[in-house]
Design an enzyme around this catalytic site. Structure first.
Site, PDB file in Angstrom:
ATOM      1  N   HIS A  56      45.413 129.537 120.718  1.00 15.98           N
ATOM      2  CA  HIS A  56      46.335 129.442 121.711  1.00 15.98           C
ATOM      3  C   HIS A  56      45.738 127.972 122.620  1.00 15.98           C
ATOM      4  O   HIS A  56      46.784 127.341 123.371  1.00 15.98           O
ATOM      5  CB  HIS A  56      46.562 130.526 122.426  1.00 15.98           C
ATOM      6  CG  HIS A  56      47.593 131.502 121.528  1.00 15.98           C
ATOM      7  ND1 HIS A  56      48.722 132.212 122.273  1.00 15.98           N
ATOM      8  CD2 HIS A  56      47.592 131.662 120.399  1.00 15.98           C
ATOM      9  CE1 HIS A  56      49.074 132.918 121.667  1.00 15.98           C
ATOM     10  NE2 HIS A  56      48.571 132.596 120.179  1.00 15.98           N
ATOM     11  N   HIS A  95      46.368 136.018 110.549  1.00 18.41           N
ATOM     12  CA  HIS A  95      46.693 137.579 110.777  1.00 18.41           C
ATOM     13  C   HIS A  95      46.016 138.304 109.725  1.00 18.41           C
ATOM     14  O   HIS A  95      46.326 139.448 109.747  1.00 18.41           O
ATOM     15  CB  HIS A  95      48.175 137.220 110.287  1.00 18.41           C
ATOM     16  CG  HIS A  95      48.995 137.018 111.593  1.00 18.41           C
ATOM     17  ND1 HIS A  95      50.380 137.043 111.603  1.00 18.41           N
ATOM     18  CD2 HIS A  95      48.816 136.675 112.773  1.00 18.41           C
ATOM     19  CE1 HIS A  95      51.018 136.467 112.682  1.00 18.41           C
ATOM     20  NE2 HIS A  95      49.947 136.110 113.357  1.00 18.41           N
TER      21      HIS A  95
END
Length: 740
Positions: A107, A269
């Site tokens: 992020h 993920h």
């Protein structure tokens, strides 16, 4: 004496308390800005950000030198140890902080966008508003607090920007993944960057779309406060194919192709879990920027259950994708294709997917309670990798070829975290990968002796007698150098890419004239190299810049000033094979006020686009002003138009632009013939004297710009104007010289 002091302290505390909590007191102290009263006024604040005044390290601190002295292995060892040192105030999922730190690094870097080069890991902007309080960054304040002891230990030797990316790498390595490499060199910012993140006034709104879901440029996220896409689907609609469109658009705007996109999603993920134990609107407090002072920069305080661990709330989705969320495996892809997925809702109410008919209900261990197990989950955006035809092909290939998947994720992760760093010459540390990648905009290394002072003098003479006018030399040099963006450190004169696609066809560069100029400049280069001895050569990139130098010196001499414009050789020439046409296409200026160029399809006014271009060139207000004034009298307009050339002796580096702009004998009016142009008439005779664009007239209209213009228009301003122009010109020519 002690008894007398105590009530005074109480009174002081009461006074402070009243000051903090009295909205009326704050309202009386806060003055409305000029922007409040005159919202259309040109905003110059982007040209004043990140000044040395806000930097506690001062102007003499050399971060690169400090980083080079750092024992990177020791730092990594400390970070690795931290991974499994679970803290009571924020327990680690599965006893390992690795997935948490991957999200932090992702992020930090994932805000990067190709259209203006803003965002990215550089500067460590995740520490500041608005990013530190974005809905997509919930709880990352805790990740940085976990890292604080390490940052405290190594201090200024490693920036927050580098530390966050390095921690992401160590997190991957500590869970069995082989990373592609790491480069340091990201300096910290000390204030929030001025960035347009979207038009919305509310978090998670999406007013950035128009027509058939066309995302506004330069934005690269679907909603205000998200890094990329809504994991539940577009606007929460759980349609994997619609989600695939959003993914392709947003990841593409972050410079990722389909393969890199699949690798990043599937690789990322593989680790960790999503957190949605309770409804956020019921449990979570305010974000860091709005939280109370006693929170000390933290936000999203969770009042439900433990407030962390199994009660953690982040995205609102809940669960893990793989059986072993703290190890590198292919389980994410295996599970994606092994099951048929059905919609459910998380405890927080978010739409997610689990295997049909209760399959694999006990496959995934709980992150904190060893007695519990769960079904694996998928987001709507995960299912896009299965449902979209192109993503599906890539996903299946990766599933069947784990080594290929591993390398693809390693390279995509490296690109994600290093995309905004600029050329390889800026990379620091012993983990810089040896492989040269096309997205790094490579240029060849210098492999020959460089030209000396005598050669430079000879080349200047050749350039001035090449058949090119001084205006053409200036225009060509500026066109090459002014492609630079200080946001992601791309573009510039080095590489001489102005002769290559796509830059040689950009409208702002006047391709027909550019081709003629390059032909003459290549002849000067070829003649010199053919005649030189000892292997000495000059690159076309150096010749282009030197042509501008010679022209500026000649123009200053015409004004009565013998100046030597600095010139430092060492640029090299890139090949077309080293130049990604698609990647460079986004650098094309749709407006360049310095050349009085403005394409009709722009949405912002010409004056705003001037400030944007100046900002990308890292210029100050005075530098922008003196360059515009100088380039006008040098005849640098992109199409050789006369707009803004307020002088009767073009080609002379005079302060005539400012003198004539501020001359009250001229009255300005909008042109009745041509939209966007203005006519300057003699107040007495009504005779047309000049034509101008808004970019020209803003230096007489805007109070702050007029104040600077008056300095250069004054009777004692000519010499200062010449010296300041030369200094600013040299700065622009050297913006991409990170080797110097």
């Amino acid at each position: 004496m002690f008894k007398k002091t105590k009530p005074r302290i109480s009174i002081l505390a009461l006074t402070i308390s009243c000051a903090i909590y009295s909205g009326a007191a704050l309202a009386q102290d806060a003055a409305n800005s000029n922007k409040f009263w005159w919202p259309e006024q040109l905003n110059l604040s982007p040209l004043r950000q990140h000044g040395v005044e806000s930097n506690p390290m001062g102007s003499t601190f050399n971060y690169a030198q400090a980083f080079k002295k750092l024992d990177l292995n020791a730092v990594k060892a400390d970070i690795k140890a931290l991974m499994t040192q679970s803290q009571d105030w924020w327990p680690a999922d599965y006893g390992h902080y690795g997935p948490f730190f991957i999200r932090m690094a992702w992020h930090s870097a994932g805000t990067y966008r190709i259209y203006d080069g803003r965002g990215g890991a550089g500067g460590g902007q995740q520490r500041f508003e608005p990013l530190n309080s974005w809905p997509d960054n919930v709880n990352l304040d805790r990740a940085r607090r976990l890292l604080w002891p390490i940052k405290q230990k190594y201090g200024s030797s490693i920036s927050w920007a580098d530390l966050m990316v390095l921690t992401g790498n160590v997190a991957l390595e500590s869970m069995g993944f082989k990373t592609f490499g790491f480069a340091g060199g990201r300096q910290d910012d000390w204030e929030a960057d001025t960035v347009y993140w979207g038009p919305e006034k509310k978090w998670l709104d999406d007013k950035r779309y128009s027509g058939d879901r066309t995302l506004e440029k330069p934005l690269a996220a679907v909603q205000m406060g998200l890094i990329y896409v809504n994991p539940e689907g577009p606007n929460g609609v759980p349609d994997p194919l619609l989600a695939a469109k959003d993914i392709r658009d947003t990841f593409g705007r972050m410079a990722m192709n389909d393969e890199e996109t699949v690798a990043l999603i599937a690789g990322g993920h593989t680790f960790g879990k999503a957190h949605g134990a309770h409804k956020p609107e019921t449990c979570l407090g305010k974000e860091p920027a709005a939280a109370g002072i006693e929170e000390q920069g933290l936000g999203w305080t969770n009042k439900c259950g433990k407030g962390n661990a199994e009660d953690t709330i982040t995205s609102g989705l809940e669960g893990a994708w793989s059986v072993n969320p703290i190890a590198w495996t292919t389980q994410y892809l295996d599970n994606l294709f092994a099951f048929e997925w059905v919609q459910v809702r998380s405890p927080a109410g978010a739409v997610q997917w689990i295997p049909k008919d209760g399959q694999a209900a006990n496959l995934v261990p709980d992150a904190h309670d060893k007695t519990k197990r769960h079904a694996p989950i998928m987001f709507t955006t995960d299912l896009a990798l299965k449902e979209d035809p192109e993503y599906r092909k890539i996903s299946l290939r990766f599933k069947e070829n784990p080594k290929e998947f591993e390398l693809a994720f390693a390279k995509a992760w490296f690109k994600l975290t290093h995309r905004d760093m600029g050329p390889r010459v800026r990379y620091l540390g012993n983990e810089v990968p040896g492989e040269i990648l096309l997205w790094q905009d490579p240029v060849p290394e210098v492999d020959h002796p460089l030209i000396d002072a005598a050669d430079i003098t000879k080349l200047k003479s050749s350039l001035l007698s090449s058949g090119l006018s001084s205006a053409e030399l200036v225009r060509t040099a500026w066109a090459a150098a002014a492609s630079f963006r200080g946001t992601d450190l791309r573009g510039g004169a080095n590489g001489a890419r102005i002769r290559l696609a796509p830059q040689n066809t950009w409208a702002v560069n006047n391709p027909r004239e550019l081709n003629r100029a390059l032909t003459r400049l290549e002849k000067v280069q070829g003649d010199f190299n053919k005649a030189s001895t000892g292997g000495k050569k000059v690159s076309l990139a150096d010749v282009i810049v030197l042509g501008g130098v010679a022209a500026v010196e000649q123009a200053a001499k015409k004004a009565g000033y013998a100046v030597e414009v600095p010139f430092i050789p060492g640029r090299t020439d890139a090949s077309q094979a080293q130049t990604d046409v698609t990647s460079f296409a986004v650098l094309e200026p749709t407006a360049d006020g310095f050349r009085n160029y403005y394409a009709k399809d722009n949405t912002l006014p010409p004056t705003d686009m001037l400030v944007e271009r100046a900002n990308l060139l890292t210029l100050t207000v005075p530098e922008m002003t003196v360059l515009v004034g100088g380039l006008r009298v040098l005849g640098a307009n992109s199409d050789a138009a006369k707009n803004g050339i307020f002088t009767d002796k073009p080609g002379t580096l005079s302060n005539d632009f400012f003198i004539n702009l501020l001359d009250m004998s001229t009255q300005w009016r909008k042109s009745a013939k041509t939209g966007g142009l203005y006519e300057g008439l003699d107040r007495k005779t009504g005779k047309l004297k000049w034509t101008a664009t808004p970019v020209d007239l803003i230096f007489g209209s805007h109070s702050e710009l007029r104040a600077v213009a008056e300095v250069y228009a004054a009777n004692d301003g000519q010499e200062k104007f010449v010296n300041d122009f030369v200094k600013a010109w040299h700065k622009v020519m050297m913006l991409d010289r990170f080797d110097w």
